[in-house]
Design an enzyme around this catalytic site. Structure first.
Site, PDB file in Angstrom:
ATOM      1  N   GLU A 149       0.794  -1.225   0.000  1.00 46.03           N
ATOM      2  CA  GLU A 149       0.000   0.000   0.000  1.00 46.03           C
ATOM      3  C   GLU A 149       0.831   1.282   0.000  1.00 46.03           C
ATOM      4  O   GLU A 149       0.603   2.192   0.799  1.00 46.03           O
ATOM      5  CB  GLU A 149      -0.964   0.011   1.205  1.00 46.03           C
ATOM      6  CG  GLU A 149      -1.942  -1.156   1.170  1.00 46.03           C
ATOM      7  CD  GLU A 149      -3.007  -1.078   2.254  1.00 46.03           C
ATOM      8  OE1 GLU A 149      -4.166  -1.406   1.956  1.00 46.03           O
ATOM      9  OE2 GLU A 149      -2.670  -0.699   3.402  1.00 46.03           O
ATOM     10  N   ILE A 150       1.782   1.343  -0.900  1.00 47.12           N
ATOM     11  CA  ILE A 150       2.572   2.576  -1.038  1.00 47.12           C
ATOM     12  C   ILE A 150       1.731   3.591  -1.806  1.00 47.12           C
ATOM     13  O   ILE A 150       1.203   3.297  -2.876  1.00 47.12           O
ATOM     14  CB  ILE A 150       3.900   2.277  -1.762  1.00 47.12           C
ATOM     15  CG1 ILE A 150       4.694   1.242  -0.955  1.00 47.12           C
ATOM     16  CG2 ILE A 150       4.699   3.575  -1.946  1.00 47.12           C
ATOM     17  CD1 ILE A 150       5.873   0.659  -1.711  1.00 47.12           C
TER      18      ILE A 150
END
Lengths: 557, 557
Positions: free
Chosen positions: A339-340
């Site tokens: 989840e960057i």
């Protein structure tokens, strides 16, 4: 209308199931009653000095469980109709443990704890257990870990009735070993904190179903409870309170406790995302800390990510990881990577300036970041573990040794295998224990869990570990795990949200796929009721009426 | 990027919310710190002999909570920035309780327990609470029940910091009374059994949020734990075990404990459906007992319904109900009436023969059955309560006094009101606490909860009690409740599945609708954390990071 009487009669006569979980690879049983002698003992065939202390402790715990478990057979009469049989049964006076010749007394026997942390591919968990009908029982294995697994199985063979600990199914012969080397449970201790006793109780429960990895998602954006040598400012400023931390002593306590139960603790520091809390002591390393509205900067509040393109931040992160590797004996170490958020970096002047200076794209900078942190992991003699986005979404050229956790969807397994990388099943569509509890964002009246619906034990149990891989990729599948993210979980409901559901993957990845839920359920009831006997607050999966009548609450019954 | 710093600053300065739940009808607060004196006491203005013993006990419990609750303000610094203010604050040395003139010392004061069981329309729960900034506090009410509600509110005014019990918001003035007379929680003790201490702990928790009815769904098809005088065979044969029963002594213990906490216990014996277990001792009264496949004969296993058309069964049921009415002081009594399965009766020779003999249709026979059992209820001086199917699906001409619980859908409220019947909101689409836990039928891999999704606290909280009724029907709405059916719930997860969610309806039906979830959530966090302080295993609704930062985890924050 008379026809259903016969169904009812069958229930009355139903034999108690042999309450083994996970089911052994080979099992044969007879129909002779056998009970434990009042002076029943567990002994070693070899001289005692060759027996590791942690295995001796495991023997003592098993003996105690045999005394304390008051698990009655889950049938309508709770076993009462077998009372005469049980009372007149032969007694088993002892269980003898022996190492197989290859590991016999002439050479140093490795401890259970050493076996537990030896790493994937270096563990021998196989064992053989023979309980005869004339009152002898022998457990053999090549390793302390194998003997420990066999002890766990031995502890599940028995029911209790009127003070007697008995089986109706002697002789029992078991040859057993796991199908997959990685069987895990992930626990998030950042969203909400769990005191050490909660973690230890969870480790006990894991060991009872032969789960061999605790994936400890120890820190995240919400809090930083881990006291890391040389980086104490992170927990000083980032723990929820000075009480809600894991000190070096706590970690040693936990990893020692785990290893003595055949469990390796794979710690994760999620990077570069999920690191908002680091800004409390190192604002210079975090982009978009607590940015608002959070939904534009992160999947959940608070936003904040390590400035992956900044040399100073790479250096800081490498140092932090290096220090953390020294706290954990495991040969595995996870640097996270899920989840960057690109927008966070786009809006961060420092990151944009760093990218301009290096001429790198964001993904190129990420590749450098991961490369640097993984070299630290490897330098500590460990194997890096990452979430799936690192190789799949960002095309980071990770080393061939890297292990990938597939979490977004089980559909992504094939893509990881195509890259020739080893993988652990952790897909949200099968294995997320937190799904289905409703949305936890505050002002959202009709909000559902993002990964609705609730993942039942049946769902996890029905997973095919090889779905998505070709036959020549099968060796890449190391196993799998269920996961508890703790946005809505604290000590109050840890046990009840995890157990007995997490036993589903424990059996799937030990026994292998193909088990059917119909025959598994009675044994899983045994797991739940036995856990309750042992102080773990497992939930009833059905009304007790169903638990006492195997099959009666099936959809077609 | 600097803009979010200001948001963060706001959180730091955020005043602790006044942790009242349910919110009072009228509340004014100041901004003066006040702390409890070390010798703080609660006293009565009147002579002690006029104070009912159960109210004196409630006073003692409140005093104990004030000492034991260590609830820190749910803000980032947990109140530390107010330390100097708190230490130098004036002290409150006592709270004085007084009956209003109308109920003064000259006449006999009714006990709290008498008030609690006086019935809908006969209760006065209003109170007035004044906490001045100069160190005096007065609680007045017309009744012991009113004083008890005020004591509960007083117990929620305080946070703890460094050993001081304080508020920052004196003076505090509260005028309060409930919007609806019925605020309930339903507990099913048949699918799985709950020991008496679990029920008592639940009653305590209910009283802390002013819930005033325990709807006790005590028996069902799965087990019959209630020991009914003259009908002991039902529990002897139908309880899960001889330990898993509620004896007359247990019931007295529970109803006494409840009443002393302002709670009336509305017991239900579900008839004529949901009675399979009676066949174990009276097969002559049950149609289709444990018929297979169960799905053709019942909504869940085991099938089995009272032979409603058989005079002997009507007689038996009337006797059973008569005996049960004597066990419970409540002026309400539920005869159930949900999920009657027509196929069960069609396939039952005895019922068909009974219908032929009387010339009645099934619904006509049901009307006779309900008429007979309700006469028994009325004969015992009680008001009958039924599930919605009785008047809606089967058109049973129940008496005008009958109270109807709407459970299938909130859409059915209007239909009940059109019949001029009083109703209690209990709709599965808002209030069922068990929804969303996955299907519990054994061999159903993709089975979801029948009432998916999970009903969040926000969902219950957002319900409009008057939706579906016309203005002239508003008086028919008595209130509402959340419900826990226990197919997948046992003592292990009772607290965690119920709390703090069930506080949502507690506030909705006390304070009235229109509260918004955004401002409610911080107070609900206080409820959860306070419950944990008091030994009730409420769950965290969010990561603690969010709990400490009101609003920060809202969808638009």
């Amino acid at each position: 209308m008379k026809s259903f009487l016969s169904v009812f009669s069958i229930f009355l006569l139903f034999s108690p199931v042999l309450a083994l979980w996970p089911r052994p690879q080979k099992l044969t049983t007879g129909s002779t009653p056998l009970r434990l002698a009042p002076h029943f003992s567990i002994q070693f065939s070899d001289k005692k000095q060759n027996v590791p202390k942690d295995l001796q402790d495991a023997v003592r715990r098993t003996a105690q469980h045999l005394k304390d478990d008051k698990l009655q057979a889950l049938v309508v009469d709770r076993g009462a109709s077998s009372s005469a049989e049980v009372r007149s049964a032969k007694t088993l006076s002892s269980l003898t443990l022996a190492f197989n010749d290859a590991s016999s007394s002439s050479k140093k026997v490795k401890s259970l704890s050493e076996d537990a942390t030896a790493g994937i591919g270096n563990q021998d968990e196989s064992y053989s257990l023979q309980v005869s009908e004339d009152g002898t029982a022998v457990l053999t294995a090549n390793t302390a870990l194998g003997l420990f697994r066999g002890l766990t199985t031995f502890g599940q063979l028995w029911y209790e009735l009127d003070g007697e600990t008995y089986t109706l199914q002697a002789p029992i012969s078991i040859e057993d070993s796991p199908k997959y080397p990685y069987r895990g449970l992930m626990l998030d201790t950042s969203r909400n904190y769990f005191p050490v006793p909660d973690i230890k109780r969870t480790l006990d429960a894991m060991s009872w179903v032969k789960v061999n990895h605790l994936h400890w998602h120890v820190v995240d954006s919400q809090s930083f409870p881990l006291v890391v040598p040389g980086f104490e400012e992170l927990s000083n400023n980032g723990a929820y309170s000075s009480d809600q931390v894991y000190t070096g002593k706590d970690v040693k306590d936990i990893v020692t406790y785990a290893a003595a139960r055949g469990i390796d603790v794979l710690v994760e520091i999620d990077t570069p995302g999920h690191t908002s809390v680091i800004a409390k002591s190192h604002p210079e390393h975090i982009a978009c800390p607590e940015a608002s509205p959070w939904s534009q900067f992160a999947n959940e509040p608070p936003a904040g990510q390590l400035r992956l393109a900044s040399p100073a931040t790479v250096n800081f992160t490498s140092g932090l990881i290096k220090s953390m590797t020294s706290m954990f004996p495991s040969p595995l170490f996870s640097t996270g990577g899920d989840e960057i958020n690109a927008n966070c970096y786009e809006k961060d002047d420092q990151t944009q300036s760093d990218l301009n200076a290096s001429g790198q794209t964001l993904d190129e900078a990420l590749a450098s970041f991961v490369g640097a942190t993984h070299e630290v992991v490897r330098g500590a003699g460990k194997t890096p573990v990452v979430w799936q986005e690192i190789p799949l979404e960002h095309n980071v050229p990770v080393g061939n040794d890297t292990i990938v956790m597939v979490w977004i969807s089980s559909q992504h397994v094939g893509a990881v295998a195509e890259k020739g990388l080893r993988l652990i099943h952790a897909a949200s569509d099968y294995f997320y224990l937190d799904c289905g509890g409703g949305g936890w964002v505050g002002n959202n009246i009709n909000g559902n869990s993002w990964c609705d619906p609730f993942k039942t034990w049946q769902k996890a149990y029905s997973f095919d570990p090889l779905n998505g891989t070709t036959p020549d990729q099968e060796h890449l599948v190391l196993g799998g795990q269920q996961l508890i993210w703790t946005e809505q979980t604290g000590p109050s409901n840890l046990d009840s949200i995890v157990w007995p559901r997490a036993a589903a993957s424990a059996e799937l990845f030990w026994s292998g796929p193909g088990g059917d839920v119909k025959s598994a359920l009675p044994r899983l009831h045994d797991v739940a009721y036995r856990f309750i006997e042992r102080g773990v607050r497992a939930i009833p999966l059905q009304p007790r009426w169903c638990a006492l009548r195997p099959g009666a609450c099936d959809i077609d019954a």
